[in-house]
Scaffold this active site. Structure first.
Site, short mmCIF file in Angstrom:
data_model
loop_
_atom_site.label_atom_id
_atom_site.label_comp_id
_atom_site.label_asym_id
_atom_site.label_seq_id
_atom_site.Cartn_x
_atom_site.Cartn_y
_atom_site.Cartn_z
N TYR A 71 0.83 -1.21 0.00
CA TYR A 71 0.00 0.00 0.00
C TYR A 71 0.86 1.25 0.00
O TYR A 71 2.03 1.23 0.38
CB TYR A 71 -0.92 0.03 1.23
CG TYR A 71 -0.15 0.22 2.51
CD1 TYR A 71 0.08 1.50 3.03
CD2 TYR A 71 0.40 -0.87 3.18
CE1 TYR A 71 0.82 1.67 4.18
CE2 TYR A 71 1.14 -0.70 4.34
CZ TYR A 71 1.35 0.57 4.83
OH TYR A 71 2.10 0.75 5.96
N PHE A 85 2.38 9.70 3.39
CA PHE A 85 2.67 9.62 4.82
C PHE A 85 3.06 8.21 5.23
O PHE A 85 3.61 8.00 6.30
CB PHE A 85 1.50 10.14 5.68
CG PHE A 85 0.29 9.26 5.66
CD1 PHE A 85 0.15 8.22 6.56
CD2 PHE A 85 -0.71 9.47 4.73
CE1 PHE A 85 -0.96 7.40 6.53
CE2 PHE A 85 -1.83 8.66 4.70
CZ PHE A 85 -1.95 7.62 5.60
N ASP A 86 2.79 7.22 4.38
CA ASP A 86 3.15 5.84 4.70
C ASP A 86 3.11 4.99 3.44
O ASP A 86 2.25 5.19 2.58
CB ASP A 86 2.18 5.27 5.74
CG ASP A 86 2.70 4.00 6.41
OD1 ASP A 86 3.88 3.65 6.23
OD2 ASP A 86 1.91 3.35 7.11
N ILE A 105 -7.22 0.87 10.43
CA ILE A 105 -8.28 1.88 10.49
C ILE A 105 -9.59 1.34 9.91
O ILE A 105 -9.59 0.47 9.04
CB ILE A 105 -7.86 3.19 9.79
CG1 ILE A 105 -7.56 2.95 8.32
CG2 ILE A 105 -6.72 3.86 10.52
CD1 ILE A 105 -7.32 4.23 7.52
N TYR A 131 -7.94 8.46 11.30
CA TYR A 131 -7.34 8.77 12.59
C TYR A 131 -8.05 9.89 13.33
O TYR A 131 -7.62 10.30 14.40
CB TYR A 131 -5.85 9.11 12.40
CG TYR A 131 -5.08 7.95 11.82
CD1 TYR A 131 -4.80 6.83 12.60
CD2 TYR A 131 -4.67 7.96 10.50
CE1 TYR A 131 -4.11 5.75 12.08
CE2 TYR A 131 -3.97 6.88 9.97
CZ TYR A 131 -3.70 5.77 10.76
OH TYR A 131 -3.02 4.71 10.23
N PHE A 148 -5.52 5.98 -0.19
CA PHE A 148 -4.65 4.81 -0.22
C PHE A 148 -4.80 4.10 -1.56
O PHE A 148 -5.89 4.02 -2.12
CB PHE A 148 -5.06 3.79 0.86
CG PHE A 148 -4.80 4.24 2.26
CD1 PHE A 148 -3.56 4.06 2.85
CD2 PHE A 148 -5.81 4.84 3.00
CE1 PHE A 148 -3.34 4.48 4.16
CE2 PHE A 148 -5.59 5.26 4.31
CZ PHE A 148 -4.35 5.08 4.88
#
Length: 189
Positions: A71, A85-86, A105, A131, A148
């Site tokens: 991802y 961010f990830d 999440i 979040y 995502f």
């Protein structure tokens, strides 16, 4: 999204349209833009928006199934993709998760239902499904909408077991809790 780089859709008058793209990448890029447009045209995003980019093969995943996914996550900023961010895309380790276990999440729990092995999906997740007001210190600001792209690399469906009458019964239909998957329980392909 259809096989062989086709996308189909219908307009406000329910007229069906098909577009054939010259490459898989062009078809996926178009699908991502469609998902972003859906988000930008909705008055309030109060659930997960998703768009399949590649359909994948086999059975769609449900709660209780275990997955390994690659991802990338972006902040949704200025009506489009902001900074990453990830991501685990260029790493050796895939993210392992069991749908419905609450370890990821809520937007992923909902947005990944129905995905198939080899499938890719674009998810746009509102703050309440991500979040929320607390965010993630240093990475995700409070009240952030997230985007995502997820790809299901491996799937382990809830195991089938034999019923008392000898017939095969899927544990999805059985009230018994599913077994915890072992780390080597994923198919190797």
């Amino acid at each position: 999204v259809q096989p062989n780089n086709y996308s189909t859709f219908y307009d406000d008058q329910r007229q069906n349209w098909s577009i054939m793209f010259e490459s898989e990448k062009a078809a996926m890029d178009f699908s991502k833009e469609v998902c972003l447009a859906k988000c930008n045209s909705s008055p309030a995003l109060n659930s997960v928006l998703y768009q399949d980019l590649l359909l994948g093969e086999g059975q769609g995943v449900e709660g209780g199934d275990s997955l390994e996914v690659a991802y990338t996550g972006w902040l949704f900023q200025n009506n489009g993709l902001g900074q990453v961010f990830d991501s685990n895309v260029n790493k050796d380790k895939l993210l392992r998760l069991k749908l419905g276990s609450g370890k990821v999440i809520k937007g992923w729990e909902e947005g990944m239902i129905g995905m198939k092995k080899g499938g890719r999906r674009y998810l746009i997740v509102p703050p309440a499904w991500a979040y929320g007001a607390q965010g993630v210190a240093g990475r995700v600001p409070p009240d952030s909408t997230l985007v995502f792209e997820v790809e299901v690399k491996r799937v382990k469906l809830v195991k089938e077991c034999s019923g008392s009458d000898g017939q095969s019964v899927s544990s999805r239909d059985s009230p018994a809790p599913s077994p915890v998957p072992s780390s080597d329980g994923f198919s190797a392909d």
